[in-house]
Design an enzyme around this catalytic site. Structure first.
Site, short mmCIF file in Angstrom:
data_model
loop_
_atom_site.label_atom_id
_atom_site.label_comp_id
_atom_site.label_asym_id
_atom_site.label_seq_id
_atom_site.Cartn_x
_atom_site.Cartn_y
_atom_site.Cartn_z
N ASP A 45 19.89 -79.13 33.37
CA ASP A 45 19.83 -77.95 32.52
C ASP A 45 20.61 -76.85 33.23
O ASP A 45 20.96 -76.99 34.39
CB ASP A 45 18.39 -77.53 32.21
N ASP A 47 20.58 -73.12 34.64
CA ASP A 47 19.65 -72.06 35.05
C ASP A 47 20.32 -70.72 34.81
O ASP A 47 21.40 -70.45 35.34
CB ASP A 47 19.30 -72.22 36.54
#
Length: 99
Positions: A45, A47
């Site tokens: 993912d 950040d």
């Protein structure tokens, strides 16, 4: 989901800064973590550290996270700058790349 480079993420966020400010009250936004360190993998993912003009409601915060996920086509882990714990804050603030 296709993987983006840090430069592509920066470019997309920069292009939408005005909307992020007007719609969500974003004062400052930046990327940290695996994308900045060059360690991102296909399932990573992204950040994102965000600072708001005023603390948003939980609903608005989730709406921003979903908006960023749609914009980037990636899973987003959205972190409020004001909520960073002192231990991790130094690391995050050292590596964050603001747009």
């Amino acid at each position: 989901m296709a993987m983006l480079t840090l430069e592509e993420i920066e470019s997309i966020l920069t292009a939408h800064k005005k909307e992020l400010r007007e719609r969500f009250g974003v004062r400052e936004i930046g990327v940290f973590g695996s994308y900045v360190r060059g360690e991102a993998k296909e399932d990573s993912d992204v950040d994102i550290l965000v600072d708001f003009e005023e603390i948003p409601s939980l609903l608005k915060f989730i709406e921003l996270e979903e908006y960023l996920e749609a914009l980037l086509g990636l899973r987003v882990d959205l972190v409020m700058k004001s909520s960073l714990k002192s231990g991790i804050a130094k690391t995050v603030l050292r590596e964050v790349v603001y747009v």
